[in-house]
Each structure stands twice: as C-alpha cells, then as structure tokens.
Design a protein around this motif. Structure first.
Motif, PDB file in Angstrom:
ATOM      1  N   SER A  80       0.817  -1.219   0.000  1.00 44.73           N
ATOM      2  CA  SER A  80       0.000   0.000   0.000  1.00 44.73           C
ATOM      3  C   SER A  80       0.849   1.268   0.000  1.00 44.73           C
ATOM      4  O   SER A  80       0.326   2.364  -0.230  1.00 44.73           O
ATOM      5  N   LEU A  81       2.152   1.131   0.237  1.00 45.73           N
ATOM      6  CA  LEU A  81       3.034   2.299   0.285  1.00 45.73           C
ATOM      7  C   LEU A  81       3.427   2.717  -1.128  1.00 45.73           C
ATOM      8  O   LEU A  81       3.470   1.896  -2.043  1.00 45.73           O
ATOM      9  N   PRO A  82       3.746   3.991  -1.325  1.00 43.49           N
ATOM     10  CA  PRO A  82       4.117   4.472  -2.664  1.00 43.49           C
ATOM     11  C   PRO A  82       5.380   3.790  -3.185  1.00 43.49           C
ATOM     12  O   PRO A  82       6.358   3.646  -2.457  1.00 43.49           O
ATOM     13  N   SER A  83       5.344   3.375  -4.441  1.00 44.55           N
ATOM     14  CA  SER A  83       6.509   2.761  -5.056  1.00 44.55           C
ATOM     15  C   SER A  83       7.614   3.802  -5.184  1.00 44.55           C
ATOM     16  O   SER A  83       7.363   4.964  -5.498  1.00 44.55           O
ATOM     17  N   GLY A  84       8.849   3.378  -4.932  1.00 40.85           N
ATOM     18  CA  GLY A  84       9.976   4.296  -5.006  1.00 40.85           C
ATOM     19  C   GLY A  84      10.337   4.929  -3.685  1.00 40.85           C
ATOM     20  O   GLY A  84      11.386   5.570  -3.568  1.00 40.85           O
ATOM     21  N   ASP A  85       9.486   4.758  -2.679  1.00 37.18           N
ATOM     22  CA  ASP A  85       9.772   5.321  -1.358  1.00 37.18           C
ATOM     23  C   ASP A  85      10.787   4.468  -0.606  1.00 37.18           C
ATOM     24  O   ASP A  85      10.897   3.264  -0.823  1.00 37.18           O
ATOM     25  N   ARG A  86      11.505   5.120   0.294  1.00 34.45           N
ATOM     26  CA  ARG A  86      12.361   4.400   1.222  1.00 34.45           C
ATOM     27  C   ARG A  86      11.519   3.980   2.419  1.00 34.45           C
ATOM     28  O   ARG A  86      10.709   4.765   2.926  1.00 34.45           O
ATOM     29  N   VAL A  87      11.686   2.732   2.844  1.00 33.97           N
ATOM     30  CA  VAL A  87      10.953   2.224   3.996  1.00 33.97           C
ATOM     31  C   VAL A  87      11.944   2.011   5.137  1.00 33.97           C
ATOM     32  O   VAL A  87      12.932   1.287   4.993  1.00 33.97           O
ATOM     33  N   ASP A  88      11.698   2.662   6.266  1.00 34.24           N
ATOM     34  CA  ASP A  88      12.532   2.508   7.459  1.00 34.24           C
ATOM     35  C   ASP A  88      11.879   1.499   8.390  1.00 34.24           C
ATOM     36  O   ASP A  88      10.676   1.596   8.687  1.00 34.24           O
ATOM     37  N   LEU A  89      12.652   0.518   8.835  1.00 40.29           N
ATOM     38  CA  LEU A  89      12.174  -0.513   9.741  1.00 40.29           C
ATOM     39  C   LEU A  89      12.990  -0.459  11.026  1.00 40.29           C
ATOM     40  O   LEU A  89      14.223  -0.436  10.979  1.00 40.29           O
ATOM     41  N   GLU A  90      12.303  -0.464  12.155  1.00 45.49           N
ATOM     42  CA  GLU A  90      12.992  -0.429  13.442  1.00 45.49           C
ATOM     43  C   GLU A  90      12.194  -1.234  14.459  1.00 45.49           C
ATOM     44  O   GLU A  90      10.962  -1.106  14.538  1.00 45.49           O
ATOM     45  N   VAL A  91      12.895  -2.069  15.221  1.00 48.60           N
ATOM     46  CA  VAL A  91      12.244  -2.865  16.252  1.00 48.60           C
ATOM     47  C   VAL A  91      12.427  -2.188  17.596  1.00 48.60           C
ATOM     48  O   VAL A  91      13.556  -1.915  18.028  1.00 48.60           O
ATOM     49  N   ALA A  92      11.287  -1.913  18.246  1.00 47.64           N
ATOM     50  CA  ALA A  92      11.306  -1.310  19.574  1.00 47.64           C
ATOM     51  C   ALA A  92      11.088  -2.392  20.624  1.00 47.64           C
ATOM     52  O   ALA A  92      10.931  -3.577  20.298  1.00 47.64           O
ATOM     53  N   GLY A  94       9.511  -4.944  23.223  1.00 52.41           N
ATOM     54  CA  GLY A  94       8.273  -5.713  23.138  1.00 52.41           C
ATOM     55  C   GLY A  94       7.984  -6.234  21.753  1.00 52.41           C
ATOM     56  O   GLY A  94       6.824  -6.506  21.412  1.00 52.41           O
ATOM     57  N   GLU A  95       9.030  -6.377  20.911  1.00 49.11           N
ATOM     58  CA  GLU A  95       8.879  -6.898  19.537  1.00 49.11           C
ATOM     59  C   GLU A  95       7.878  -6.069  18.725  1.00 49.11           C
ATOM     60  O   GLU A  95       7.058  -6.591  17.974  1.00 49.11           O
ATOM     61  N   LEU A  96       7.953  -4.768  18.866  1.00 43.90           N
ATOM     62  CA  LEU A  96       7.084  -3.865  18.114  1.00 43.90           C
ATOM     63  C   LEU A  96       7.864  -3.323  16.916  1.00 43.90           C
ATOM     64  O   LEU A  96       8.878  -2.638  17.077  1.00 43.90           O
ATOM     65  N   LEU A  97       7.415  -3.672  15.699  1.00 42.24           N
ATOM     66  CA  LEU A  97       8.101  -3.227  14.487  1.00 42.24           C
ATOM     67  C   LEU A  97       7.522  -1.895  14.036  1.00 42.24           C
ATOM     68  O   LEU A  97       6.325  -1.780  13.756  1.00 42.24           O
ATOM     69  N   HIS A  98       8.389  -0.913  13.943  1.00 43.72           N
ATOM     70  CA  HIS A  98       7.994   0.421  13.481  1.00 43.72           C
ATOM     71  C   HIS A  98       8.303   0.512  11.990  1.00 43.72           C
ATOM     72  O   HIS A  98       9.444   0.303  11.559  1.00 43.72           O
ATOM     73  N   VAL A  99       7.278   0.780  11.180  1.00 38.42           N
ATOM     74  CA  VAL A  99       7.414   0.880   9.725  1.00 38.42           C
ATOM     75  C   VAL A  99       7.122   2.319   9.322  1.00 38.42           C
ATOM     76  O   VAL A  99       6.031   2.839   9.578  1.00 38.42           O
ATOM     77  N   LYS A 100       8.096   2.988   8.677  1.00 35.85           N
ATOM     78  CA  LYS A 100       7.924   4.384   8.308  1.00 35.85           C
ATOM     79  C   LYS A 100       8.322   4.575   6.856  1.00 35.85           C
ATOM     80  O   LYS A 100       9.356   4.104   6.402  1.00 35.85           O
ATOM     81  N   ALA A 101       7.450   5.240   6.090  1.00 37.59           N
ATOM     82  CA  ALA A 101       7.727   5.573   4.696  1.00 37.59           C
ATOM     83  C   ALA A 101       7.141   6.945   4.412  1.00 37.59           C
ATOM     84  O   ALA A 101       5.916   7.119   4.433  1.00 37.59           O
ATOM     85  N   GLY A 102       8.008   7.939   4.184  1.00 33.81           N
ATOM     86  CA  GLY A 102       7.525   9.295   3.948  1.00 33.81           C
ATOM     87  C   GLY A 102       6.719   9.797   5.128  1.00 33.81           C
ATOM     88  O   GLY A 102       7.190   9.819   6.272  1.00 33.81           O
ATOM     89  N   PHE A 104       4.001   8.316   6.187  1.00 30.75           N
ATOM     90  CA  PHE A 104       3.216   7.196   6.721  1.00 30.75           C
ATOM     91  C   PHE A 104       4.043   6.424   7.744  1.00 30.75           C
ATOM     92  O   PHE A 104       5.236   6.199   7.551  1.00 30.75           O
ATOM     93  N   GLN A 105       3.391   6.006   8.809  1.00 30.24           N
ATOM     94  CA  GLN A 105       4.062   5.144   9.769  1.00 30.24           C
ATOM     95  C   GLN A 105       3.062   4.210  10.435  1.00 30.24           C
ATOM     96  O   GLN A 105       1.910   4.561  10.665  1.00 30.24           O
ATOM     97  N   SER A 106       3.538   2.998  10.696  1.00 33.42           N
ATOM     98  CA  SER A 106       2.707   1.962  11.316  1.00 33.42           C
ATOM     99  C   SER A 106       3.538   1.231  12.356  1.00 33.42           C
ATOM    100  O   SER A 106       4.775   1.237  12.319  1.00 33.42           O
ATOM    101  N   HIS A 107       2.823   0.570  13.282  1.00 36.02           N
ATOM    102  CA  HIS A 107       3.471  -0.277  14.275  1.00 36.02           C
ATOM    103  C   HIS A 107       2.809  -1.651  14.243  1.00 36.02           C
ATOM    104  O   HIS A 107       1.576  -1.748  14.288  1.00 36.02           O
ATOM    105  N   LEU A 108       3.626  -2.700  14.109  1.00 32.43           N
ATOM    106  CA  LEU A 108       3.110  -4.063  14.061  1.00 32.43           C
ATOM    107  C   LEU A 108       3.662  -4.862  15.233  1.00 32.43           C
ATOM    108  O   LEU A 108       4.871  -4.852  15.488  1.00 32.43           O
ATOM    109  N   LYS A 109       2.775  -5.568  15.919  1.00 32.85           N
ATOM    110  CA  LYS A 109       3.200  -6.411  17.034  1.00 32.85           C
ATOM    111  C   LYS A 109       3.750  -7.733  16.495  1.00 32.85           C
ATOM    112  O   LYS A 109       3.112  -8.389  15.680  1.00 32.85           O
TER     113      LYS A 109
END
Length: 372
Positions: A80-92, A94-102, A104-109
């Motif tokens: 669902s993220l724009p093609s060509g964007d850089r996606v930053d992934l970081e684990v916080a 409690g195994e919480l994955l932080h997904v950031k692109a431009g 947009f940002q999401s957190h996945l357990k």
C-alpha cells in the motif's frame, strides 16, 4: 534492529516468501515472516515446516537484529506504500516493528525471532547445478501431473532421478504420467529423490528465463533439498517412499500415430470440455477412417453436444478413444510445443503425447472406458 530498504525491493521479497507462509498451523509464529539483518541487507524467511523460502533484500543497516511479524499484514501494508519510497524498519521494545515511509508510519506487534523454526541449509556444497530456464520449463511440463490427493503421498511428489549429466523428472497420478529429461551442469553419482510438487511449483515462480544456474543441494541425510539462486533460497523436505515404476506402463509401440498442431487441438478441446463438464467430463477423439479432417473431437451430455474437426497427419489404423477433458487440456496448455504426435493402440490403451522435435519429453494419459 534498524535499517532502510526500498519499497519495491521489500514488496518483491515479501511476495516471494509469503508463498511459504502457513495458513493452517496451530503455531502462531508460522503465520509470521522472519526479518533478520544479514550480509549488509535484510533476510526475509517464511516456512510452513514443509517448504521454507528465504529472500535477501538489499538495504542500509544501522543496527543488526531480528523479529517476526504477521506476513500477510506486513505484505499488504508494504504494497500500500508508494513505489519508489524508502521504507525505514525499526524494532522497539516488546517486539514492536515500526514501519515508516515518507509521511506514513505503522506499528506491528511481532513474536520473538527465537521462536521461529530453523530452516535447513541442505549442505555445504551444491550437489549439481542446472540452468534456470531449463529447469523452469521442465518443471512446468511435469508438476501439473502430480497427484493432489493425499491418499498416496508419494504421488504428490515429483521423482527427480539424477544420472550422470542428466536429470529425469517424473510426475504421475492414477491417470497420467509426465516425464522430462534435461541436462545438468555438473555430473553426479546416480541418485533419486522425491520432491513435493507444491515446493517445485513455488520454485517455478522464482526461477527466471535465463541461462544462469540454480544450485541444487541434497542434504546428506536425504531428508531435504535446497535450491539456491541469486538472492533466493528454497528448502523443501523430501517425501520418503518408493516412487512407482512408471516405465512399466509406458507403451513402447503404437498402431496409430497422428501429428497435430497443439493450438488447434486445444481450441477444439476447450468447447468440448464445456459440454463434457456437464456429464462425466468425457471427450472423444476419432482418429482417421471416417474423419476427413484427421481427428474429430466430440462431447455429449444432457445439456447438448459438440463436434470439432482438427487437421492431422494420420498413420496406421483408425481408432476412437475417450479421455478426461481436463487431462487433455492440461498437457496441451502446459507443454508449449508447436506440434504433438499422439500415439495410440486402440480405445483401451493409454494415449501417448510426444512433442515434435523434443524426444526428451513424453506424456501418457489413461483412456476413459465408455459404453459406446
């Protein structure tokens, strides 16, 4: 874990490995994809304990680490993220994955990476190598003939018989047999294994139509096989058991031989199959004798009937034979030769399909007994 990857690279990797994600396991972690930093990139892994797929995504690593998150959710999110964007992934914590692109940002357990099952590596050195395009075509021409019914597990696999500088692949259910022999790049001692057709179908999806080789590694314990190509590993368990001696039912002679255009016969079979589907799925082929065009393809059912004519060069006795329409369509669709030779020994003997110009492939289809 902290890193950056390109959206299109991550999306491609997730689409490949997600084919191995388990959908029915009681282990929640098998519904996840393993994300792990390795070799200056991100390694994605998924498994259902029968097949494991690993894909390496190039990226910029700031901090090593690993975690697992729901595969479908992450795949849909990244798509669902724009093609060509850089996606930053970081684990916080409690195994919480932080997904950031431009913007947009999401957190996945997620679930701890230590709970993810280890994927076998097959062995240290390749057993042999095969050109990707050669293996890809051979698998496309054989895997569809393997059984889908688990009643005889051995038939859900494809026999891979290595002999010197050749590999013979054979797949069969109770009604058909597909056999293809191809060259391999490194000669090996004679050995045979049975590989699940499901694993080989997934392998076809990642093989490219190029001459570059794929490494084949059979584990010394003969319980796993690994296929390695640039950026992708596919590991599969092997099926234990004795594959049937298919050569015993391969006809060696014929009384009738018809050379036909594959596309033309397929065009005649498809409408007949629509009618046949409404009854017992039977399509009849009348070869020679009264058929001026060479072959008459017909089907009858309570809903109606259909007759089609196909030009063919016929040698030998005229005959009529009935086949399951799906099996006819399968071989004509998956084997892309321009012409086939259809060899027969009467209405109750197997039909043998051989591509003209390719003596390394043969497909046998059992006939259907009819009242007429």
């Amino acid at each position: 874990m902290k890193l950056s990857v390109m959206q299109e690279n991550l999306a491609r990797g997730l689409s490949v490995v997600s084919r191995a994600v388990s959908s029915r396991s009681t282990l929640p972690v098998l519904a996840n994809v393993l994300l792990k930093t390795e070799d200056a990139g991100l390694k994605l892994t998924a498994t259902n304990l029968e097949i494991g797929i690993t894909y390496w995504v190039p990226g910029k690593i700031d901090q090593d680490g690993a975690t697992t998150v729901p595969a479908k959710l992450l795949t849909d999110l990244v798509n669902s993220l724009p093609s060509g964007d850089r996606v930053d992934l970081e684990v916080a914590a409690g195994e919480l994955l932080h997904v950031k692109a431009g913007r947009f940002q999401s957190h996945l357990k997620g679930i701890d990476a230590d709970e993810f099952p280890a994927i076998g590596t097959g062995g240290d050195r390749p057993t042999t190598r095969i050109a990707q395009n050669v293996l890809r075509r051979a698998l496309a021409e054989t895997t569809f003939a393997a059984a889908s019914d688990e009643a005889r597990p051995i038939l859900t696999g494809v026999l891979a018989k290595f002999e010197g500088s050749e590999l013979t692949l054979a797949a069969a259910d109770n009604y058909r047999i597909a056999v293809k022999t191809v060259p391999i790049l490194d000669a090996v001692p004679d050995t045979s294994v049975v590989i699940p057709a499901r694993a080989l179908i997934e392998l076809v999806r990642v093989l490219a139509d190029v001459d570059d080789p794929v490494d084949v590694v059979i584990a010394s314990a003969r319980n796993q096989v690994l296929f390695h190509l640039d950026g992708v590993d596919l590991v599969s368990r092997l099926i234990d058991g004795q594959f049937p001696n298919y050569q015993q039912v391969m006809p060696q002679t014929h009384a009738t031989r018809a050379v036909i255009d594959r596309e033309e016969l397929l065009r005649a079979v498809r409408p007949a199959a629509l009618i046949a589907h409404e009854s017992a799925n039977i399509v009849k082929l009348q070869i020679g004798d009264d058929s001026e065009a060479g072959i008459t393809v017909s089907a009858n059912a309570d809903v109606g009937d259909h007759v089609g004519q196909v030009e063919a060069s016929v040698e030998g006795d005229g005959t009529t034979i009935a086949f399951n329409a799906r099996y006819l369509a399968d071989v004509l669709t998956n084997v892309t030769a321009e012409q086939f030779a259809l060899e027969l020994n009467g209405p109750l003997s197997p039909g043998v399909f051989k591509p003209i110009g390719d003596d390394r492939y043969v497909h046998v289809v059992m006939p259907v007994r009819t009242t007429s």
